[in-house]
Design a protein around this motif. Structure first.
Motif, PDB file in Angstrom:
ATOM      1  N   LEU A 139       0.729  -1.136   0.023  1.00 28.34           N
ATOM      2  CA  LEU A 139       0.051  -0.005   0.121  1.00 28.34           C
ATOM      3  C   LEU A 139       0.838   1.166   0.089  1.00 28.34           C
ATOM      4  O   LEU A 139       1.909   1.227   0.595  1.00 28.34           O
ATOM      5  N   LYS A 140       0.345   2.244  -0.812  1.00 30.92           N
ATOM      6  CA  LYS A 140       1.028   3.606  -0.741  1.00 30.92           C
ATOM      7  C   LYS A 140       0.102   4.622  -0.648  1.00 30.92           C
ATOM      8  O   LYS A 140      -0.906   4.723  -1.288  1.00 30.92           O
ATOM      9  N   GLY A 141       0.202   5.616   0.443  1.00 34.79           N
ATOM     10  CA  GLY A 141      -0.612   6.493   0.297  1.00 34.79           C
ATOM     11  C   GLY A 141      -0.569   7.151   1.772  1.00 34.79           C
ATOM     12  O   GLY A 141       0.200   7.087   2.774  1.00 34.79           O
ATOM     13  N   HIS A 142      -1.522   8.134   1.969  1.00 36.94           N
ATOM     14  CA  HIS A 142      -1.398   8.871   3.345  1.00 36.94           C
ATOM     15  C   HIS A 142      -2.842   8.953   3.853  1.00 36.94           C
ATOM     16  O   HIS A 142      -3.990   9.132   3.203  1.00 36.94           O
ATOM     17  N   LYS A 143      -2.816   8.851   5.124  1.00 38.80           N
ATOM     18  CA  LYS A 143      -4.072   8.461   5.700  1.00 38.80           C
ATOM     19  C   LYS A 143      -4.111   9.767   6.798  1.00 38.80           C
ATOM     20  O   LYS A 143      -3.196   9.969   7.697  1.00 38.80           O
ATOM     21  N   TRP A 144      -5.059  10.543   6.804  1.00 39.19           N
ATOM     22  CA  TRP A 144      -5.386  12.043   7.622  1.00 39.19           C
ATOM     23  C   TRP A 144      -5.572  11.432   9.000  1.00 39.19           C
ATOM     24  O   TRP A 144      -4.977  12.366  10.032  1.00 39.19           O
ATOM     25  N   PHE A 145      -6.187  10.375   9.324  1.00 38.97           N
ATOM     26  CA  PHE A 145      -6.597  10.117  10.598  1.00 38.97           C
ATOM     27  C   PHE A 145      -6.203   8.579  10.422  1.00 38.97           C
ATOM     28  O   PHE A 145      -6.835   7.690  10.046  1.00 38.97           O
ATOM     29  N   CYS A 146      -5.295   8.278  11.826  1.00 40.86           N
ATOM     30  CA  CYS A 146      -5.257   6.844  12.273  1.00 40.86           C
ATOM     31  C   CYS A 146      -5.439   6.765  13.550  1.00 40.86           C
ATOM     32  O   CYS A 146      -4.745   7.287  14.354  1.00 40.86           O
TER      33      CYS A 146
END
Length: 540
Positions: A210-217
């Protein structure tokens, strides 16, 4: 004649101030919890033990310390190697150990009757002491059914997630005594519209990258996360392990969120840099797979505000019992009694509805399962709209002292809006209610049956039921969704109180929430004799 010198006068004699509350048995002091938990079929001895443990002064002090010393991010070790770890105060770990050992995340899945009702009541109890540590445990509880989409993944993870212990060590899942699961779905461009997520998944032999950005974890020190990413076949659900054999998964913590409340719990932004992940459910079935997790987290976001309201009212009740003004105790003054009685209705109504919904989670009957889907949304919506109001009014009962951190009320104030945002804010929930009723005739039928069940016991309720049906013979237009949700949730709560609650509470709830015998500000009621309602506060 010279006046006497003042130097001999005492300057710090303490009078008219309540004593510190000390140990509080959160179970025995709460008659509403004891009654509603029994009606819901919860495991009352488990709750008695947990309520006794969590109410001890040292546990409440641990909650204060965990909030006063929030988690901190450590990105690198001294040699510049990536750590991507969060350091917590020891009292946070102490709270986690106490709650996990009691079965917070596990008890609903252990096969005993009343598991979900017991879990829901534990959420209520834990939220009174330190709400932040509930997040990773709630995510873990809710993730367990989602794992059933893959038997191999479930076989590896489920036993560790259900272990009645707490293991915060940095080590792969196979080496742990117990584990927690978090969630990372929200992206900055999409928010609730998860289908617009842009994280990319590419196949790598028997797993994915997986490649990407999560704003809330949520809870970034969890041992794994459920997340959504775009695979060639569409939006798909994945399980990302936090720790791999001999290395760390490529989950980079970018920063911790600086939140209004929930300070003891870490929330973060993360980036996936070809992080290893395992597919959970069918390719393109991401929302369908993860929705079961969301359904269960919503139960907790319906129960937590009831706990926050209870904690705030307990502080206010203790104050008015031991504080006097104008030669009378505050609890004996009619206007104060009216205010507190009005607030009790919101708290008891929320707890009653929340545990009735939890009881439906425990049932295998299709009608009850359908009711759980619609009932949890109604309970979450109403409880979270009332919670901030109740906490603010409780603060005002204490006057200036209510604004002081030592009372614990500012912590509750900062926490009060959060559960209304988690797992779908108000508009999302209301639209979900309309969609559920439109798509699931059994849910609509069961909701109607719950409302009609109280007919004939109170003329005011009967009139409100008739008015409700006349106003909305079919589902309302979208612009009226909040009005419909609020009114329906009040009706459902009143129905439960009329059938199962004390007469004094049912009478006042129906009068003030359905019949219009009140203003919109708490305490603006035709109070009359409120003693039976105030008695519900118990030994606070």
């Amino acid at each position: 004649m010279r006046s006497a010198p003042l130097s001999h006068l005492a300057t710090h004699e303490v009078s008219n101030q309540p004593e510190v509350r000390g140990d509080i048995d959160l179970w025995t002091s709460d008659p509403v919890l004891r009654e509603t938990a029994a009606l819901a079929g919860a495991q009352t001895q488990t709750l008695a033990d947990y309520g006794c443990t969590m109410g001890r002064s040292e546990m409440r002090e641990a909650g204060r310390e965990a909030n006063a010393n929030p988690p901190r991010l450590e990105l690198f070790d001294r040699g510049g190697r990536r750590l991507d770890e969060v350091r917590f105060h020891p009292d946070y770990h102490r709270l986690m150990e106490a709650s996990q050992s009691a079965g917070y995340a596990a008890i609903a899945w252990e096969g005993q009757p009343g598991g979900h009702a017991t879990h829901a009541a534990m959420v209520y109890l834990a939220s009174q002491v330190e709400p932040g540590h509930c997040c990773p445990m709630t995510m873990t509880y809710a993730a367990i059914p989602a794992l059933s989409a893959d038997s191999a993944i479930a076989a590896d993870w489920r036993p560790k997630l259900m272990a009645r212990c707490y293991d915060p060590t940095v080590t792969p899942i196979g080496e742990k005594r117990a584990a927690t699961l978090g969630m990372a779905m929200t992206e900055k461009q999409s928010g609730s519209d998860v289908r617009a997520n842009s994280t990319i998944a590419r196949r790598d032999r028997d797993h994915w990258r997986l490649k990407g950005h999560k704003w809330f974890c949520s809870a970034p020190m969890s041992d794994g996360f459920l997340t959504l990413a775009q695979a060639p076949g569409g939006l798909t659900c994945f399980l990302l392990p936090r720790w791999l054999e001999g290395e760390r998964n490529a989950i980079h913590l970018m920063r911790l969120k600086d939140k209004l409340g929930n300070k003891a719990n870490a929330s973060s932004e993360v980036e996936f840099h070809d992080a290893l992940a395992y597919q959970l459910g069918g390719e393109g079935d991401g929302v369908r797979t993860i929705i079961e997790m969301v359904h269960h987290t919503r139960l907790d976001t319906a129960m937590a505000p009831a706990g926050l309201m209870r904690a705030a009212l307990a502080e206010a009740h203790h104050w008015v019992q031991h504080r006097s003004t104008f030669q009378r105790r505050l609890i004996d003054q009619p206007l104060m009694r009216a205010v507190l009685a009005d607030l009790v209705l919101d708290w008891e109504g929320s707890l009653t509805l929340g545990l009735r919904v939890a009881q439906a989670f425990d049932s295998n009957d299709p009608a009850d399962r359908a009711f759980a889907r619609i009932g949890v949304a109604l309970a979450k919506f109403l409880a979270n709209k009332r919670c901030p109001v109740v906490v603010v009014e409780a603060m005002e009962v204490l006057g200036g002292m209510g604004y002081v951190e030592e009372t614990g009320l500012p912590l509750l104030y900062r926490e009060a809006p959060l559960n209304g945002i988690w797992e779908g804010s108000g508009n999302v929930i209301c639209l979900d209610i309309l969609r559920s009723l439109a798509r699931d005739p059994l849910a609509a039928e069961k909701l109607k049956a719950e409302l009609v069940a109280a007919r004939g016991a109170d003329a005011r309720y009967d009139a409100a039921l008739t008015e409700h049906a006349a106003r909305w013979p079919a589902l309302p237009p979208e612009a009226e969704a909040r009005w419909y949700a609020e009114r329906t949730a009040h009706m459902l709560t009143a129905s439960l109180l009329i059938r199962k609650g004390p007469a004094a509470v049912a009478d006042m709830y129906t009068a003030t929430r359905l019949a219009g015998d009140s203003g919109r500000i708490p305490g603006a009621i035709a109070a009359g004799e409120v003693g039976g309602v105030l008695a519900r506060l118990g030994g606070t």
